[in-house]
Write a protein that holds these residues in place. Structure first.
Motif, mmCIF file in Angstrom:
data_model
loop_
_atom_site.group_PDB
_atom_site.id
_atom_site.type_symbol
_atom_site.label_atom_id
_atom_site.label_comp_id
_atom_site.label_asym_id
_atom_site.label_seq_id
_atom_site.Cartn_x
_atom_site.Cartn_y
_atom_site.Cartn_z
ATOM 1 N N PRO A 184 29.693 -7.163 -33.449
ATOM 2 C CA PRO A 184 28.972 -5.895 -33.265
ATOM 3 C C PRO A 184 29.251 -5.273 -31.899
ATOM 4 N N CYS A 185 29.369 -3.947 -31.890
ATOM 5 C CA CYS A 185 29.561 -3.196 -30.647
ATOM 6 C C CYS A 185 28.364 -3.460 -29.736
ATOM 7 N N PRO A 221 29.998 -2.796 -36.527
ATOM 8 C CA PRO A 221 30.977 -3.890 -36.505
ATOM 9 C C PRO A 221 32.350 -3.422 -36.013
ATOM 10 N N VAL A 222 32.970 -4.256 -35.188
ATOM 11 C CA VAL A 222 34.288 -3.970 -34.626
ATOM 12 C C VAL A 222 35.186 -5.172 -34.920
ATOM 13 N N ASN A 223 36.366 -4.934 -35.486
ATOM 14 C CA ASN A 223 37.321 -6.019 -35.711
ATOM 15 C C ASN A 223 38.043 -6.317 -34.402
ATOM 16 N N VAL A 224 37.880 -7.553 -33.915
ATOM 17 C CA VAL A 224 38.486 -7.968 -32.654
ATOM 18 C C VAL A 224 39.538 -9.026 -32.954
ATOM 19 N N PRO A 225 40.827 -8.730 -32.687
ATOM 20 C CA PRO A 225 41.880 -9.716 -32.969
ATOM 21 C C PRO A 225 41.977 -10.753 -31.849
ATOM 22 N N LEU A 228 33.252 -2.958 -27.411
ATOM 23 C CA LEU A 228 32.869 -1.571 -27.657
ATOM 24 C C LEU A 228 33.685 -1.027 -28.824
ATOM 25 N N CYS A 229 33.028 -0.231 -29.672
ATOM 26 C CA CYS A 229 33.744 0.396 -30.796
ATOM 27 C C CYS A 229 34.723 1.436 -30.269
#
Length: 175
Positions: free
Chosen positions: A67-68, A74-78, A130-131
């Motif tokens: 989550p931001c 929701p933010v996809n973080v690789p 952050l988004c």
């Protein structure tokens, strides 16, 4: 997935490459449970260094839905994790846990790949997600996402030192 490490102890310098699937679909973070959105098989190269010591090298690629920090979207973080560990199999399990100060990923002669990846993720988590850079967050009164629009809440924050005077004004308004 668990990897049996006993087959590597037969010859010093023996090396084996393992391809292991990540069995988890979620990651238990310090501030919540996050979904693993995408994951690739983990490739580990384990080499016997002699004296019951193993060198563990590998790579893991996965993405988490986090989550931001401002608006909770929701933010996809690789993540691209490079793993480099030296394991001393002569050390007792209790001493290993105390020394590493983390969850043990070696139990007896078995390597728990999921726990190893979990420990590596903990070390590589970003401080803030952050988004987008100019994320406006959420309204602290009604909870509306301010990136989608503005709300009609009163955003003036009164000085708490003036609360006594504000109480007097409220009494005059009632009369």
């Amino acid at each position: 997935m668990q990897i049996n490490l006993t087959e590597l102890f037969s010859v010093e310098g023996k090396e084996k490459i393992y391809t292991a699937e990540i069995d988890r679909n979620t990651f238990q973070a310090p501030d919540g449970v996050w979904e693993i959105v995408s994951k690739e098989p983990v490739i580990l190269r384990i080499r016997n260094l002699g004296g019951k010591k193993l060198l563990l090298e590998g790579k893991a690629v996965l993405s988490l839905s986090i989550p931001c920090s401002r608006c909770l979207e929701p933010v996809n973080v690789p993540f691209e994790l490079d793993i480099f560990q030296e394991l001393d199999m002569d050390v007792s399990e209790a001493d290993r846990v105390e020394e590493l100060d983390e969850q043990p990923y070696v139990s007896g002669y078995y390597l728990d790949v999921d726990q190893l990846i979990g420990n590596e993720l903990l070390l590589n988590l970003p401080m803030k997600v952050l988004c987008r850079e100019d994320c406006k967050g959420i309204c602290n009164r009604c909870g509306m996402n301010l990136n989608r629009g503005s709300c009609s809440c009163d955003r003036s924050s009164p000085d708490p030192r003036m609360s006594a005077i504000q109480d007097i004004f409220q009494k005059f308004k009632e009369v």
